[in-house]
Write a protein that holds these residues in place. Structure first.
Motif, PDB file in Angstrom:
ATOM      1  N   LEU A  20      82.708  26.437  47.944  1.00  0.00           N
ATOM      2  CA  LEU A  20      83.526  27.511  47.393  1.00  0.00           C
ATOM      3  C   LEU A  20      82.734  28.803  47.376  1.00  0.00           C
ATOM      4  CD1 LEU A  20      85.242  25.697  44.382  1.00  0.00           C
ATOM      5  CD2 LEU A  20      86.209  26.180  46.643  1.00  0.00           C
ATOM      6  N   LEU A  21      83.327  29.848  47.903  1.00  0.00           N
ATOM      7  CA  LEU A  21      82.737  31.187  47.899  1.00  0.00           C
ATOM      8  C   LEU A  21      83.395  31.960  46.761  1.00  0.00           C
ATOM      9  CD1 LEU A  21      80.738  32.934  49.501  1.00  0.00           C
ATOM     10  CD2 LEU A  21      82.664  33.743  50.865  1.00  0.00           C
ATOM     11  N   LYS A  22      82.600  32.312  45.758  1.00  0.00           N
ATOM     12  CA  LYS A  22      83.134  32.973  44.563  1.00  0.00           C
ATOM     13  C   LYS A  22      82.780  34.455  44.580  1.00  0.00           C
ATOM     14  CE  LYS A  22      82.704  28.683  41.903  1.00  0.00           C
ATOM     15  NZ  LYS A  22      82.107  28.029  40.717  1.00  0.00           N
ATOM     16  N   GLN A  41      87.743  28.654  49.645  1.00  0.00           N
ATOM     17  CA  GLN A  41      87.180  27.407  50.161  1.00  0.00           C
ATOM     18  C   GLN A  41      86.818  27.555  51.629  1.00  0.00           C
ATOM     19  OE1 GLN A  41      89.010  23.725  48.928  1.00  0.00           O
ATOM     20  NE2 GLN A  41      88.697  22.829  50.965  1.00  0.00           N
ATOM     21  N   ILE A  42      85.557  27.267  51.937  1.00  0.00           N
ATOM     22  CA  ILE A  42      85.064  27.282  53.311  1.00  0.00           C
ATOM     23  C   ILE A  42      84.840  25.841  53.742  1.00  0.00           C
ATOM     24  CG2 ILE A  42      83.341  28.200  54.896  1.00  0.00           C
ATOM     25  CD1 ILE A  42      84.899  30.341  53.372  1.00  0.00           C
ATOM     26  N   GLU A  43      85.506  25.429  54.807  1.00  0.00           N
ATOM     27  CA  GLU A  43      85.377  24.060  55.295  1.00  0.00           C
ATOM     28  C   GLU A  43      84.601  24.049  56.607  1.00  0.00           C
ATOM     29  OE1 GLU A  43      89.158  22.197  55.587  1.00  0.00           O
ATOM     30  OE2 GLU A  43      89.507  22.198  53.427  1.00  0.00           O
ATOM     31  N   SER A  44      83.599  23.165  56.684  1.00  0.00           N
ATOM     32  CA  SER A  44      82.787  23.071  57.899  1.00  0.00           C
ATOM     33  C   SER A  44      83.410  22.062  58.860  1.00  0.00           C
ATOM     34  CB  SER A  44      81.363  22.657  57.547  1.00  0.00           C
ATOM     35  OG  SER A  44      81.343  21.343  57.036  1.00  0.00           O
ATOM     36  N   LEU A  45      83.258  22.360  60.148  1.00  0.00           N
ATOM     37  CA  LEU A  45      83.820  21.490  61.180  1.00  0.00           C
ATOM     38  C   LEU A  45      82.762  20.932  62.121  1.00  0.00           C
ATOM     39  CD1 LEU A  45      86.956  23.630  62.136  1.00  0.00           C
ATOM     40  CD2 LEU A  45      86.849  21.692  60.549  1.00  0.00           C
ATOM     41  N   ALA A  46      81.800  21.760  62.490  1.00  0.00           N
ATOM     42  CA  ALA A  46      80.772  21.341  63.447  1.00  0.00           C
ATOM     43  C   ALA A  46      79.495  22.125  63.180  1.00  0.00           C
ATOM     44  CB  ALA A  46      81.251  21.577  64.882  1.00  0.00           C
ATOM     45  N   GLN A  47      78.365  21.569  63.606  1.00  0.00           N
ATOM     46  CA  GLN A  47      77.093  22.252  63.414  1.00  0.00           C
ATOM     47  C   GLN A  47      77.077  23.565  64.184  1.00  0.00           C
ATOM     48  OE1 GLN A  47      73.640  19.677  64.030  1.00  0.00           O
ATOM     49  NE2 GLN A  47      74.920  17.888  63.571  1.00  0.00           N
ATOM     50  N   GLY A  48      76.515  24.585  63.570  1.00  0.00           N
ATOM     51  CA  GLY A  48      76.446  25.892  64.207  1.00  0.00           C
ATOM     52  C   GLY A  48      76.457  26.994  63.175  1.00  0.00           C
ATOM     53  N   ASP A  49      76.710  28.210  63.629  1.00  0.00           N
ATOM     54  CA  ASP A  49      76.677  29.374  62.764  1.00  0.00           C
ATOM     55  C   ASP A  49      77.949  30.191  62.924  1.00  0.00           C
ATOM     56  OD1 ASP A  49      73.713  29.572  61.662  1.00  0.00           O
ATOM     57  OD2 ASP A  49      73.581  28.946  63.756  1.00  0.00           O
ATOM     58  N   THR A  50      78.370  30.787  61.831  1.00  0.00           N
ATOM     59  CA  THR A  50      79.531  31.673  61.844  1.00  0.00           C
ATOM     60  C   THR A  50      79.390  32.664  60.700  1.00  0.00           C
ATOM     61  OG1 THR A  50      81.948  31.767  61.886  1.00  0.00           O
ATOM     62  CG2 THR A  50      80.948  30.190  60.367  1.00  0.00           C
ATOM     63  N   ASP A  51      80.205  33.692  60.712  1.00  0.00           N
ATOM     64  CA  ASP A  51      80.241  34.660  59.614  1.00  0.00           C
ATOM     65  C   ASP A  51      81.619  34.628  58.971  1.00  0.00           C
ATOM     66  OD1 ASP A  51      77.631  35.676  59.924  1.00  0.00           O
ATOM     67  OD2 ASP A  51      78.285  36.928  61.591  1.00  0.00           O
TER      68      ASP A  51
END
Length: 439
Positions: A46-48, A84-94
């Protein structure tokens, strides 16, 4: 009122307004939101931001992470509510937050790292290490007809040195060293001894002397090529077939120097008695190795964070038999937790503790958190943290977060723990130990 006085008053008013603004809960929460976060693959966070406005929230790489599971969402979110930030695969994003879809409010770099699960240990284990070289642990006197002295000491061989070669031959055992020294003595010549001192190789010449009591040539050194003891298993990683234990380096008992490992073994052990800890006097688990022919694992590394190596399966007598998720360093929090350890025989028990303080470490260090034993059963039996308990895994919220490492000498109910992430890195399981720096 002069202009100078008016400017000063205006400046004070503006400063007071700025302090009031940035100390308000929403603005403070927004200002302290991290610019970089990590998420385990397949997990969410969670990004607050805490701002009472609506804004669009997007991710620059929807294959790595999404907002509320919606790839490249263009919907407006109420920033007062956690995103809510959900991860899907290894890597980087903004994750980018913009008012009206145009005005940038916040950008958070997200790294999705491997989802690692390990089986927490707690079992009492026997550790046997063969050193990479011969450790010099003291001096003794060679008694010749003329005098008693230590040729090694006179040749400037120091306690703590590790002998790696004698006369150009790699030296791997006390017996081999004695043979080569005796040969040089019979040949009536100096022995060339290569030692490792402060990580540098030093070559010295020492002339063996004939000892009239043992009737052999000697150089007057106490030397050791192995060490053994009992400790606690921290984790077993079934996907990688590796383990970690102890949570701290194994040092030579006489010199205090870390032992460079050539090879080693892990076997079963049992706790036979407890010396209860008191203020100023750390307690100790007393144990013995059993079934030593049944080797549980091979030791390949001895580091500040413990001993590590390969293992085919988790040893018997564990409290937990299924792999459970780890917590990244920044996910460990202050509050209730538990440890797994043995205080009698081989049975692993679960005990209550409190994580009193978490040290926010971006880079590996051995003292990651302050812990306090709160379980009345453990306090009654041990007085708190005792020697031999190091390596006991720390669990919190269904995750393995670290291991016990040290006791406070003046308060045995408290001590230090190390993040499990740092131990995994030492075992060869990468977790991206440092949060990536912005370029």
């Amino acid at each position: 009122m002069t202009k100078a006085l008016a400017k000063r008053i205006l400046g004070l008013i503006l400063a007071a307004l700025a302090v009031a603004l940035f100390s308000s809960t929403p603005i403070h929460q927004w200002a302290t939101t991290p610019s970089q976060i990590r998420i385990l693959e397949g997990h969410s966070t969670l990004l607050k931001l805490g701002l009472p406005v609506s804004a669009t929230v997007t991710t620059t790489n929807s294959h790595v992470a999404t907002v509320k599971g919606t790839p490249d969402s263009r919907l407006a979110f109420n920033l007062k509510q956690p995103i809510q930030i959900e991860s899907l695969a290894q890597g980087d994003t903004d994750v980018q937050v913009k008012l009206f879809g145009i005005l940038p409010v916040k950008s958070v770099h997200v790294s999705v790292v491997p989802d690692i699960k390990v089986i927490p240990g707690g079992q009492s284990i026997g550790v046997k290490i063969k050193s990479n070289g011969i450790m010099v642990v003291g001096y003794n006197l060679v008694k010749t007809p003329q005098r008693s002295f230590s040729p090694g000491e006179e040749a400037s061989i120091k306690v703590g040195d590790v002998i790696t070669e004698i006369d150009g031959r790699k030296t791997e055992s006390v017996e081999q060293a004695a043979m080569l020294i005796n040969k040089a003595g019979k040949d009536e010549r100096d022995a060339e001894v290569t030692v490792i001192r402060s990580r540098s190789a030093v070559r010295l010449h020492v002339k063996p002397a004939w000892d009239k009591e043992t009737e052999t040539y000697r150089i007057g050194l106490y030397i050791r090529d192995s060490a053994a003891g009992v400790g606690t298993l921290t984790f077993y990683a079934p996907d990688h077939k590796v383990f970690g234990a102890l949570g701290h380096v194994i040092s030579d008992m006489d010199t205090g120097q870390p032992i460079a490992v050539k090879d080693g073994q892990v076997v079963h052990s049992r706790v036979t008695s407890i010396d209860k800890g008191e203020s100023g006097q750390p307690g100790e688990k007393r144990g013995s190795m059993i079934d030593e022919d049944n080797v549980l694992g091979s030791i390949t590394k001895n580091t500040d964070f413990g001993v590590f190596g390969t293992m085919k399966k988790i040893p018997d007598y564990g409290k937990v038999t299924e792999a459970m998720p780890i917590a990244l360093a920044e996910q460990v929090k202050e509050g209730p937790a538990k440890i797994l350890t043995v205080v009698n025989g081989q049975r692993v028990e679960e005990y209550d503790i409190e994580i009193v303080n978490v040290l926010r470490q971006k880079y590996p260090a051995t003292k990651s958190m302050v812990i306090k034993i709160t379980d009345s059963r453990l306090l009654e039996q041990t007085g708190g943290i005792i020697q031999g308990m190091s390596g006991s895994p720390i669990l919190q919220d269904g995750k393995i977060v670290g291991a016990v490492t040290h006791v406070f000498v003046n308060d045995p109910t408290q001590g230090y723990g190390v993040f499990i992430e740092w131990m995994l890195n030492e075992a060869g399981i990468p977790t991206k130990s440092a949060i990536p720096k912005a370029s």
